[in-house]
Design a protein around this motif. Structure first.
Motif: not given
Length: 293
Positions: A12-19, A34-40, A77-87
């Motif tokens: 997954v491109p890191t530019s595709w990170a979202g919430t 899922f992968r968090s790029l910065s923070g929990t 539907h997936i909701v995150s409190d900080i940006p993550i990438v999803a596959h």
């Protein structure tokens, strides 16, 4: 980029990170990575509007979640409190119906509904139908009435049909994908113009590469070079003032519906493709017949 999707490598491109992410799942189970790029990250997953799972994803760590096949073909539907990438994949081996998930958006999305295409609503899910405009590269226009999910008009297999622009919308967010192109077992995500590129390298031998262009791309040129830098051929983007399409089919393509479209050259690993305008690319692996972003 062209993103490799195999059980050995799924990206997954890191530019595709979202919430926020949304997708309609049919015919198979669900295996999410899922992968968090910065923070929990604190993540919730809902099915048909009802919460089913809450996850904590540690910083710079991959976390997975599996669901068995649900014959009701639900919307997730997936909701995150900080940006993550999803596959997304059908199972943990990452070898069937895999695709990188693009975040939900209200922007225009571009893709090719080869065989089947689905538009899934995110924010405002189930609150009443709202029209989302679409335009095809053959000039067809209309509205998709979107409450939970809706089929995207499609034409033919092997990405031979029209390219489609969906949206933008001023009142809701959504996600779109293509699947069931009649061979292989993969899906591709519709993407916005901001994810387009001018240059691509094939990481594997391809049966074909299909391209979509946005406003200003009609009549522009795509040029193909082999791994040694020798020019092999060109293709012209054609369509409307707002969405265009081109497809390059390898000379050794095997699918019966592609025979009349074949070029005089192969699309081997290392092939370089350059476009005079930014485009989105969708490629089919020659050895597996799997389509990929």
């Amino acid at each position: 980029p062209i993103i490799v999707q195999t059980h050995e490598n799924s990206g997954v491109p890191t530019s595709w990170a979202g919430t926020r992410f949304a997708f309609h799942q049919s015919r198979v189970g669900v295996f999410l990575s899922f992968r968090s790029l910065s923070g929990t990250a604190n993540v919730t997953i809902s099915k048909d509007g009802s919460l089913v799972t809450s996850l904590t994803i540690p910083d710079n760590t991959t976390t997975t979640q599996a669901f068995s096949d649900d014959t009701s073909d639900p919307q997730y539907h997936i909701v995150s409190d900080i940006p993550i990438v999803a596959h997304l994949s059908a199972r943990q081996f990452q070898d069937f119906d895999t695709r990188p998930l693009f975040p939900s958006t209200d922007a225009a999305l571009y893709g090719i509904a080869s065989g089947s295409g689905l538009l899934t609503r995110d924010e405002g899910y189930g609150s009443g139908a709202t029209n989302v405009p679409y335009e095809e590269s053959d000039g067809t226009t209309g509205n998709l009435s979107l409450n939970t999910f809706v089929n995207i008009p499609s034409a033919g297999s092997q990405f031979r049909g029209v390219a489609t622009k969906i949206g933008p919308s001023t009142s809701l967010t959504y996600n779109a994908a293509s699947f069931a192109d009649f061979d292989g077992g993969q899906k591709t995500s519709f993407i916005p113009e901001g994810c387009f590129a001018n240059e691509f390298y094939l990481p594997f031998a391809a049966e074909f590469v299909a391209f979509v262009g946005a406003a200003g791309s009609n009549g522009e040129t795509i040029t193909v070079f082999n791994s040694s830098g020798t020019q092999l051929g060109t293709k012209t983007l054609s369509g409307t003032a707002n969405v265009t399409k081109a497809q390059i089919v390898a000379s050794n393509a095997t699918h019966s519906t592609l025979q009349s479209l074949k070029e005089t050259y192969q699309l081997t690993a290392g092939t370089r493709i350059v476009s005079t305008v930014p485009v989105g690319a969708f490629v089919e692996d020659l050895s597996t017949s799997d389509e990929e972003n």
